[in-house]
Design an enzyme around this catalytic site. Structure first.
Site, PDB file in Angstrom:
ATOM      1  CG  HIS A  78      -7.231  -3.077   9.976  1.00 28.84           C
ATOM      2  ND1 HIS A  78      -5.925  -2.647  10.109  1.00 28.84           N
ATOM      3  CD2 HIS A  78      -7.191  -4.103   9.104  1.00 28.84           C
ATOM      4  CE1 HIS A  78      -5.139  -3.394   9.340  1.00 28.84           C
ATOM      5  NE2 HIS A  78      -5.883  -4.274   8.728  1.00 28.84           N
ATOM      6  CE  LYS A  88      -7.288  -3.737   5.294  1.00 26.94           C
ATOM      7  NZ  LYS A  88      -5.963  -4.199   5.172  1.00 26.94           N
ATOM      8  NE  ARG A 145      -0.041  -8.553   2.414  1.00 25.68           N
ATOM      9  CZ  ARG A 145      -0.605  -8.225   3.571  1.00 25.68           C
ATOM     10  NH1 ARG A 145      -1.716  -8.804   3.961  1.00 25.68           N
ATOM     11  NH2 ARG A 145      -0.058  -7.322   4.364  1.00 25.68           N
ATOM     12  CE1 TYR A 152       0.402  -6.015  -1.736  1.00 27.63           C
ATOM     13  CE2 TYR A 152      -0.758  -4.064  -0.952  1.00 27.63           C
ATOM     14  CZ  TYR A 152      -0.204  -5.308  -0.717  1.00 27.63           C
ATOM     15  OH  TYR A 152      -0.270  -5.835   0.539  1.00 27.63           O
ATOM     16  CB  CYS A 211       0.584  -6.116  13.962  1.00 27.46           C
ATOM     17  SG  CYS A 211       1.764  -4.830  13.519  1.00 27.46           S
ATOM     18  NE  ARG A 243      -2.367  -1.309   3.536  1.00 23.83           N
ATOM     19  CZ  ARG A 243      -1.802  -0.528   4.437  1.00 23.83           C
ATOM     20  NH1 ARG A 243      -1.845   0.799   4.317  1.00 23.83           N
ATOM     21  NH2 ARG A 243      -1.198  -1.024   5.502  1.00 23.83           N
ATOM     22  CG  ASP A 272      -7.489  -7.277   6.850  1.00 21.64           C
ATOM     23  OD1 ASP A 272      -6.498  -7.130   7.588  1.00 21.64           O
ATOM     24  OD2 ASP A 272      -7.743  -6.513   5.899  1.00 21.64           O
ATOM     25  CB  SER A 309      -0.861  -3.585   7.911  1.00 28.13           C
ATOM     26  OG  SER A 309      -2.042  -2.882   7.601  1.00 28.13           O
TER      27      SER A 309
HETATM   28  P1  GTP Z   1      -2.371  -7.785   7.445  1.00 31.99           P
HETATM   29  O1  GTP Z   1      -2.896  -8.838   6.527  1.00 31.99           O
HETATM   30  O2  GTP Z   1      -1.307  -6.948   6.831  1.00 31.99           O
HETATM   31  O3  GTP Z   1      -3.451  -6.927   8.016  1.00 31.99           O
HETATM   32  O4  GTP Z   1      -1.575  -8.553   8.625  1.00 31.99           O
HETATM   33  P2  GTP Z   1      -2.058  -9.347   9.927  1.00 31.99           P
HETATM   34  O5  GTP Z   1      -2.360  -8.405  11.029  1.00 31.99           O
HETATM   35  O6  GTP Z   1      -3.102 -10.336   9.561  1.00 31.99           O
HETATM   36  O7  GTP Z   1      -0.715 -10.107  10.356  1.00 31.99           O
HETATM   37  P3  GTP Z   1      -0.306 -11.653  10.222  1.00 31.99           P
HETATM   38  O8  GTP Z   1      -1.105 -12.539  11.115  1.00 31.99           O
HETATM   39  O9  GTP Z   1      -0.265 -12.007   8.790  1.00 31.99           O
HETATM   40  O10 GTP Z   1       1.176 -11.608  10.802  1.00 31.99           O
HETATM   41  C1  GTP Z   1       2.163 -10.758  10.259  1.00 31.99           C
HETATM   42  C2  GTP Z   1       3.543 -11.237  10.662  1.00 31.99           C
HETATM   43  O11 GTP Z   1       3.667 -11.267  12.079  1.00 31.99           O
HETATM   44  C3  GTP Z   1       3.843 -12.652  10.161  1.00 31.99           C
HETATM   45  O12 GTP Z   1       5.162 -12.712   9.709  1.00 31.99           O
HETATM   46  C4  GTP Z   1       3.643 -13.490  11.389  1.00 31.99           C
HETATM   47  O13 GTP Z   1       4.410 -14.668  11.354  1.00 31.99           O
HETATM   48  C5  GTP Z   1       4.049 -12.557  12.536  1.00 31.99           C
HETATM   49  N1  GTP Z   1       3.297 -12.860  13.780  1.00 31.99           N
HETATM   50  C6  GTP Z   1       1.971 -13.078  13.885  1.00 31.99           C
HETATM   51  N2  GTP Z   1       1.621 -13.381  15.166  1.00 31.99           N
HETATM   52  C7  GTP Z   1       2.756 -13.330  15.890  1.00 31.99           C
HETATM   53  C8  GTP Z   1       3.056 -13.553  17.274  1.00 31.99           C
HETATM   54  O14 GTP Z   1       2.194 -13.855  18.104  1.00 31.99           O
HETATM   55  N3  GTP Z   1       4.358 -13.391  17.653  1.00 31.99           N
HETATM   56  C9  GTP Z   1       5.341 -13.066  16.751  1.00 31.99           C
HETATM   57  N4  GTP Z   1       6.585 -12.932  17.199  1.00 31.99           N
HETATM   58  N5  GTP Z   1       5.097 -12.863  15.434  1.00 31.99           N
HETATM   59  C10 GTP Z   1       3.820 -12.992  15.005  1.00 31.99           C
HETATM   60  C1  SPV Z   2      -3.069  -4.581   5.183  1.00 34.52           C
HETATM   61  O1  SPV Z   2      -2.099  -3.951   4.712  1.00 34.52           O
HETATM   62  O2  SPV Z   2      -3.592  -4.285   6.281  1.00 34.52           O
HETATM   63  C2  SPV Z   2      -3.625  -5.742   4.451  1.00 34.52           C
HETATM   64  C3  SPV Z   2      -3.209  -5.939   3.068  1.00 34.52           C
HETATM   65  O3  SPV Z   2      -4.470  -6.436   4.974  1.00 34.52           O
HETATM   66  S1  SPV Z   2      -3.979  -4.795   2.018  1.00 34.52           S
HETATM   67  O4  SPV Z   2      -5.066  -5.469   1.300  1.00 34.52           O
HETATM   68  O5  SPV Z   2      -2.988  -4.348   1.052  1.00 34.52           O
HETATM   69  O6  SPV Z   2      -4.511  -3.698   2.761  1.00 34.52           O
HETATM   70 MN    MN Z   3      -4.973  -5.717   7.084  1.00 33.47          MN
END
Ligand code: GTP
Ligand code: SPV
Ligand code: MN
Length: 585
Positions: free
Chosen positions: A226, A206, A367, A197, A250, A69, A275, A248
């Site tokens: 979110h 979003k 992704r 993207y 996290c 983004r 999400d 994002s």
């Molecule tokens: P978006 O799709 O961007 O909104 O991301 P999200 O909030 O769904 O995050 P996601 O669960 O995909 O995790 C993002 C990154 O953080 C990945 O590389 C995970 O492996 C890492 N991660 C997720 N949960 C944890 C956790 O509890 N501890 C640690 N250390 N890393 C984590």
């Molecule tokens: C984020 O960035 O929070 C995502 C991926 O979930 S996107 O669709 O690019 O917003």
């Molecule tokens: Mn997201």
């Protein structure tokens, strides 16, 4: 192609401006999907992955300058600058159209213009909303087909209810200099050009489901957030639903699909969404949440059978991968996936991978796109028209220090303050520097379609409408030791914190009161089977008064940037916490 005159006129107008070779109305059928994939295989926009190990899976490599983004190129074009607020880039609607329309002139020459009617939310739900995305990217069509409910049923919804969000998207020439994503909340309109993207191009996600929807939600009295949504089933078979907002990359997808660790036999997590959550007050006074999406557009790096088995078991078939690496035999690969690193990897830019020369094999924001109903933990309530009743809202950020593993807000007002004052380190999900701590209220900094000060007031207004609101919590899985290692093991072990949260909702466990909220008593978090000593737990749950005095000062400075509109209640919270932490120094 439609009985909705507004829609047919708009399609005609857009075609006159963008001059496509032809117009294709998407019906969402399997035949259409296969034909589009064949087309992309022939142009090289898609590569087929190993059919034996990953049936019906594809790889897309995006332009290397178009991988995330772009917040600095994203605008909210409300009539009044004050309605967009300091949290958004603003242009007047007239200026916005004048800037972006010339970029669309002739932008679809020689290309097919796809018209995608889509529905965000379950069929038949009163909370679902429709949109139509016009795009010249077949990649967008096949991804939208996974992420939303597209095609004829969505078109019928539009013809029945009339109101829909218009989204115009073109790849343009993919130049970052001619890229922008504009939102016109008063016109229920999105215009996006120059990027293919995810968040910039899949406009239902979003742009619609958060930026436009949050502004509609404010006027109509609901919340577009979110947030992931999960159900936590106890051995007795009771299910407690929680929604959690983390910025994002996290941890939302991971928490939504959590597999409980050893010692939690009989417990189960059900995934409702990963999400976005749309939440409405029910006649029972509770907040009911639906997931407006139908698929996951998830972060690949770090995903493994160890960290997220449900996810790995979701994405091995019928998935589209974007910017991951591939093995010699065309299996997708990324940093953090299971097993030894294979030799002869091809990186996300189709180069022979050499960490010394080309860096990471998969892009850090690579992704996968996959249907939610393939997920082994997908909740039977995931398609429920009513949504699910939320008992707890969890805010969380990625912070190496300051913020403890978990705390509970004292009440709704304090909970809104905890959300509004959230901070987190930036990640690869958006272009720009990574690892910078910034304020990210309710994880909505990039996604709130209106002034944050009004948004906080909107959140606060719910306590006047109900006394059955969820309890509010704040978590941080990312606190680090001096040596830079994470103090908390995270992933499945986050179950321990979820259990404490559910117990707090039921009133079955005690907590210690601190200036910033309630924290677990030393023995009230179940740590059985975890190799974590009391000193580490003290670091994880520790609230250092001098650090928090500084934190509160920073929060106040941040609120001040929003001027007089900031609700007094939030300043009262600042005063209360400041007094309490100062007294402990
Ligand atoms: P978006 O799709 O961007 O909104 O991301 P999200 O909030 O769904 O995050 P996601 O669960 O995909 O995790 C993002 C990154 O953080 C990945 O590389 C995970 O492996 C890492 N991660 C997720 N949960 C944890 C956790 O509890 N501890 C640690 N250390 N890393 C984590
Ligand atoms: C984020 O960035 O929070 C995502 C991926 O979930 S996107 O669709 O690019 O917003
Ligand atoms: Mn997201």
């Amino acid at each position: 192609m439609t009985s909705n005159q507004d829609l047919s006129e708009w399609v005609t107008q857009v075609a006159a401006l963008t001059q496509p070779e032809s117009i294709h109305w998407c019906d969402g059928s399997e035949e259409e999907n296969s034909a589009l994939k064949e087309l992309m295989l022939s142009t090289g926009d898609l590569l087929r992955l190993n059919e034996e190990t990953h049936p019906n899976c594809f790889l897309h490599r995006s332009d290397p300058k178009d991988v995330a983004r772009v917040e600095h190129l994203t605008f909210v074009c409300a009539e009044l600058e004050d309605d967009a607020g300091p949290n958004n880039n603003w242009m007047s609607p007239d200026d916005g159209h004048a800037k972006i329309d010339p970029l669309f002139a002739g932008s679809m020459k020689g290309r097919v213009m796809y018209v995608i009617p889509y529905l965000m939310g379950p069929y038949g739900s009163p909370f679902s909303r429709a949109g139509v995305e016009i795009t010249d990217s077949p990649y967008v069509v096949v991804n939208m087909r996974i992420m939303a409910r597209i095609g004829e049923r969505a078109l019928h919804h539009i013809e029945d209810c009339k109101s829909f969000v218009k989204g115009l998207h073109s790849l343009g020439d993919l130049s970052p200099d001619r890229r922008c994503i504009m939102h016109f909340p008063e016109e229920l309109l999105i215009k996006s050009i120059g990027s293919g993207y995810g968040g910039n191009a899949l406009l239902g996600k979003k742009c619609h489901a958060l930026r436009i929807a949050s502004s509609q939600a404010r006027t109509e009295g609901w919340l577009a957030e979110h947030m992931l949504i999960l159900g936590l089933e106890s051995p007795a078979g009771e299910i407690t639903y929680v929604a959690a907002a983390f910025p994002s990359a996290c941890g939302k997808t991971n928490l939504a699909m959590l597999v409980p660790p050893e010692g939690y036999e009989g417990w189960k997590i059900w995934t409702v969404g990963d999400d976005i959550a749309w939440m409405h007050l029910g006649s029972d006074g509770r907040l009911w949440a639906i997931n407006p999406e139908a698929g996951f557009f998830g972060v690949a790096p770090g995903t493994s059978l160890k960290t997220n088995p449900n996810c790995m078991n979701t994405l091995g078939r019928n998935a589209i991968y974007t910017n991951v690496a591939v093995t010699e035999d065309m299996q997708p690969w990324w940093e953090g996936i299971d097993g030894e690193k294979p030799t002869n990897l091809i990186d996300w830019q189709a180069r022979k991978h050499d960490p010394e020369i080309t860096g990471k094999a998969a892009h850090p924001n690579s992704r996968f796109t996959v249907s939610a109903n393939q997920c082994p933990s997908f909740s039977p309530e995931g398609d429920a028209a009513s949504g699910v009743p939320i008992s707890a809202i969890i805010f969380g950020g990625r912070r190496a220090s300051v913020s403890p593993l978990v705390f509970e807000a004292m009440d709704w007002e304090h909970g809104v303050f905890a959300g509004a004052s959230m901070a987190s380190e930036t990640t690869a999900a958006a272009s720009g520097q990574i690892g910078q701590v910034r304020r990210d209220p309710m994880a909505m900094k990039p996604f709130c379609g209106y002034n944050f000060a009004d948004y906080w007031a909107h959140w606060l207004s719910f306590s006047k409408k109900s006394d059955k609101l969820p309890k509010v919590f704040h978590v941080n899985w990312f606190r680090k030791a001096e040596d830079g290692e994470f103090l908390w093991p995270g992933f499945g072990e986050n179950m321990r914190v979820l259990e404490w949260i559910v117990n707090r909702c039921e009133g079955s466990v005690e907590a210690d009161e601190t200036p910033i909220g309630y924290v677990p008593k030393p023995d009230s978090l179940n740590l059985a089977g975890l190799d974590i000593g009391p000193a580490t737990m003290r670091s994880l749950l520790g609230i250092t008064p001098s650090v928090w005095v500084n934190e509160i000062n920073e929060i106040e400075e941040y609120f001040n940037t929003f001027g007089k509109k900031v609700p007094d209640v939030l300043y009262a919270q600042i005063k209360r916490v400041r007094q309490a932490v100062s007294a402990e120094i």
